[in-house]
Design an enzyme around this catalytic site. Sequence first.
Site, PDB file in Angstrom:
ATOM      1  N   GLY A 771       0.817  -1.210   0.000  1.00 60.11           N
ATOM      2  CA  GLY A 771       0.000   0.000   0.000  1.00 60.11           C
ATOM      3  C   GLY A 771       0.848   1.255   0.000  1.00 60.11           C
ATOM      4  O   GLY A 771       0.570   2.214  -0.728  1.00 60.11           O
ATOM      5  N   ARG A 772       1.892   1.278   0.830  1.00 62.15           N
ATOM      6  CA  ARG A 772       2.761   2.455   0.897  1.00 62.15           C
ATOM      7  C   ARG A 772       3.477   2.692  -0.428  1.00 62.15           C
ATOM      8  O   ARG A 772       3.724   3.837  -0.814  1.00 62.15           O
ATOM      9  CB  ARG A 772       3.779   2.274   2.033  1.00 62.15           C
ATOM     10  CG  ARG A 772       3.163   2.361   3.415  1.00 62.15           C
ATOM     11  CD  ARG A 772       4.084   1.819   4.500  1.00 62.15           C
ATOM     12  NE  ARG A 772       3.489   1.985   5.822  1.00 62.15           N
ATOM     13  CZ  ARG A 772       3.965   1.418   6.934  1.00 62.15           C
ATOM     14  NH1 ARG A 772       5.045   0.643   6.870  1.00 62.15           N
ATOM     15  NH2 ARG A 772       3.364   1.621   8.092  1.00 62.15           N
ATOM     16  N   TYR A 891      -1.943   8.762   6.601  1.00 64.78           N
ATOM     17  CA  TYR A 891      -2.330   7.350   6.603  1.00 64.78           C
ATOM     18  C   TYR A 891      -1.211   6.434   6.126  1.00 64.78           C
ATOM     19  O   TYR A 891      -0.239   6.853   5.537  1.00 64.78           O
ATOM     20  CB  TYR A 891      -3.619   7.111   5.835  1.00 64.78           C
ATOM     21  CG  TYR A 891      -3.672   7.442   4.355  1.00 64.78           C
ATOM     22  CD1 TYR A 891      -2.648   7.121   3.480  1.00 64.78           C
ATOM     23  CD2 TYR A 891      -4.820   8.030   3.831  1.00 64.78           C
ATOM     24  CE1 TYR A 891      -2.749   7.390   2.134  1.00 64.78           C
ATOM     25  CE2 TYR A 891      -4.938   8.304   2.475  1.00 64.78           C
ATOM     26  CZ  TYR A 891      -3.896   7.968   1.629  1.00 64.78           C
ATOM     27  OH  TYR A 891      -4.003   8.227   0.285  1.00 64.78           O
ATOM     28  N   GLU A 892      -1.390   5.141   6.440  1.00 68.42           N
ATOM     29  CA  GLU A 892      -0.422   4.082   6.161  1.00 68.42           C
ATOM     30  C   GLU A 892       0.959   4.410   6.733  1.00 68.42           C
ATOM     31  O   GLU A 892       1.992   4.244   6.066  1.00 68.42           O
ATOM     32  CB  GLU A 892      -0.362   3.778   4.656  1.00 68.42           C
ATOM     33  CG  GLU A 892      -1.692   3.251   4.135  1.00 68.42           C
ATOM     34  CD  GLU A 892      -1.604   2.616   2.778  1.00 68.42           C
ATOM     35  OE1 GLU A 892      -0.559   2.037   2.457  1.00 68.42           O
ATOM     36  OE2 GLU A 892      -2.595   2.690   2.035  1.00 68.42           O
ATOM     37  N   GLY A 893       0.938   4.886   7.949  1.00 68.35           N
ATOM     38  CA  GLY A 893       2.167   5.261   8.631  1.00 68.35           C
ATOM     39  C   GLY A 893       2.409   6.744   8.509  1.00 68.35           C
ATOM     40  O   GLY A 893       2.650   7.249   7.410  1.00 68.35           O
TER      41      GLY A 893
END
Length: 931
Positions: A771-772, A891-893
């Site tokens: 995803g990242r 988001y996503e970290g």
Amino acid sequence: MRMDDEAPKWAPIPPDDVAAPLAGVRVLDLSRVLAGPFCTMLLGDLGAEVIKVETPRGGDETRSWGPPFAGDVSAYYLCANRNKRSIAVNLKSAEGLEVIRRLAARSDVVIENFRPGKAEELGVGYAQLKKLRTDLVYCSISGFGQTGPYRNLPGYDFIVQAMSGLMSITGEADGRPMKVGVAVADVFTGLFAALGIVSALRVKERTGVGQYIDLALMDVQIAAMVNVVSNYLVGGNVPRRYGNQHPNIVPYQTFEAADGEIAVAVGNDRQFRRLCETMGVPEWAEDPRFATNDRRVENRDVLIPMLQERFRTRTGREWMTALAEHEIPCGPIQTMDQVFADPQVQAREMVRRLVHPSAGEVPVVANPLKLSETPVQIRRHPPDLGEHTEEILLELGYTLEQIEALEAGGSVRRGGSRGRLRGRGFRGEARIGLAVGYEGCGRSGWPRGNEVLARALAPGRAAGRASRAEVGPARTDQIDGAQPKRPVGRPNEPGATRTERRVNQKDRRTAEWTAGPAEQTEQKRRDTMLDFSLTEEQIAVRDMVRDFVDKEILPYIKEWDENHHFERSVLDKLAKLGLMGVCIPQAYGGAGMDYNTLALVCEELERGDTAFRTAVSVHTGLNSMTLLQWGTEEQKQKYLVPQAKGEKLGAFGLTEPGAGSDVASMQTTAVRDGKGYRLNGSKIWISLADVADHFLVFAYTDKSKKHHGITAFIVERTWEGFSSRPIKGKLGIRAGNTGEIIFEDLWVPEENRLGEEGEGFKIAMSALDNGRFTVAAGACGTIQACLEASLKYSHERETFGKEIGRHQLVQQMIAKMAANLEISRLLVWKAGWLKNQGQRCTREVSLAKWVACDAAWEAASDAVQIHGAYGYSNEYPVERYLRNAKAPVIYEGTREIHTIMQAEYALGYREDKPLNKMLPSWPFEVDEERG
């Protein structure tokens, strides 16, 4: 070598772009040099499939007409040969002639420029080929035509310029006759040929009857002198040279200003009056000698010196400014470097760049046609000699043994990608074909979905050896009904067997090419080089998605954003293009492309809006790629296949109201209940919450083990106990679907557990790697969009008497955007390259996400600053870019999480170990049992 005479024709041509004007037309090009190739390039630009036939020894003469050269390709050859495939055939051999006859029988148009009678001598004349296809359109180009006393004379452009009278009217009045600086007779003939062919095709469409076109350079050049010829025919006076003056209009010429020459074109009496007023001599316009154009022509020798004296009093720029204010046509005399630095030329996008396999990235002049509904597209680079010989022969039904025999006998020559680097960029060597015309998806009779996007990599299909961006659905039919023999290939190439793919899998640097020492040497060179360019296929996909965004997203995104409306149909259209499963193997319904192609798709979608890139990121990156990595075969067949085809949507549920970055604090539980689990809890900030069909959900099966007690599950929307509700009032990504999903005693069967109990945290982190990666790629799209908007505005907006782009602080922001875009792309591509190798890349993905998302936020902020107060309103898109750019930083970290991760990597506190299940390396293996 001859095949059955009754062999069926090729299947209908999958058009390069089904909306293109000449989509579905096949042109067999036997011409060379300029007039014919220029004609067929124009036809190719308009969507026709052009097959360029060349002699095996040297090919088209213009290949060596240089310098300059781009690599080993002459600039001259590049100017007239894009959008074609090349086959090298010896027409003087019986086998070679048979190839041409079979091509002609399957072509709509044949064009040649042999001397009259030569085509018939070779066996490819109109009467001979018409027997193979009665509706054939056949165009012959020669110097002097098929009739007349000069018919057998060679006719080069220079000779025709001399004999047609063009040189007699070109040059200074008291100077020598001169030729025009460009081969205008060739160019005009190419244009007339294209017009004649299109006209004949229209007649054929109405009547079913083809025809013969006889075109002579001499005839064309005489007709192209229009008014000069008409002057002679009507007036009877032999035209003379006027230098830069016009024989029928005065003043219409160059004048010397104080610092150089400028061109002035006064086309009527009203303009002449305004010219006199601008020059401060309004009385000249009333002088009977100059009051009307016919009188000015008669008194040219009096008027011109008077005007010239006036023009010398001011600089060229001063005159052009003054004349332009009074709407008097004028312009500077520019050199070629000035032409392409001209903002008008840049605004009209008259330079395009394409990637050539041997020359690298080269600039070419764009087609000047600006068609609103069917824009011209450059789909193919000018081909290397014989680059597509093997591919075309395979399509004709020849086997590889037959092709090798043809080549050994000198009847054909294979070239292009054979023996040289096929792929460019951070990826393997296999090449696949693409469909870049999205308008054709779903048309009756055409493949849909991933069949439109990519040629199958299965054995025996010519597409697996393609060295180009093939436009249109793959041709899989074979004339004689037999599959060609599997191409001999390197391990991991599409043509290799499963056993070959496993050879030296751990050390690809020592893999042997089966084709011989030359290719082994090439492989060693390839494995030690760095190549940061994209492949043609990647460029084709990028351009396809950009075109899709321009037509399907950008015209509507402002309205969708303002109304917080998620347009589901956009995803349906992406699915028809095969873009919902870009990097999923074809065995599981995907396109089978590499991971960096997914990055390019995400970048271009983000250029349209973050909402649709997010949808692809979640569906493909977080869900489908995780199923590919961790799912059982049954789970892949049930969930991954329909998702890769775009028939179903996948989402990802990890974040909870009290557990964002702190995943171990989640409250959702999964308690054993018979042969399944009972889920209770909720997930928030879930993209596609209201529209997804399948969800990857994470829950505690044993809280005492902390993150080692988290397990992953596949949950279906339709199950009892599942519900969702939207989240409104978002700062950005308003055109996206975001919500909360709730589980109330939702029962999940054991076969829907992903991985083992307690592997959920590991699965979630590997999913975030994917995803990242897509988020970082999308951030590049935001930077690109901000840069494009800022460049446009910087040229349009003026302050303090100049474009704001001239101000150094604006330049600083522009430069920072451009630099950050390159930096971010390289980080993304490196991560994608590692994914292609089957290596874990958590560190690289984290770095790419951190740097790219911060750079996107900064670019959006600077873009608003460049636009000033306008940037703060929705009149320009940059305010939407700014609102959207904030979410990926969170988001996503979060930015802070990735900062800590990178510090720990640098300090040696963190180390990534290989997972027990990794994403498959690319190219993907072909499951031969599955086919």
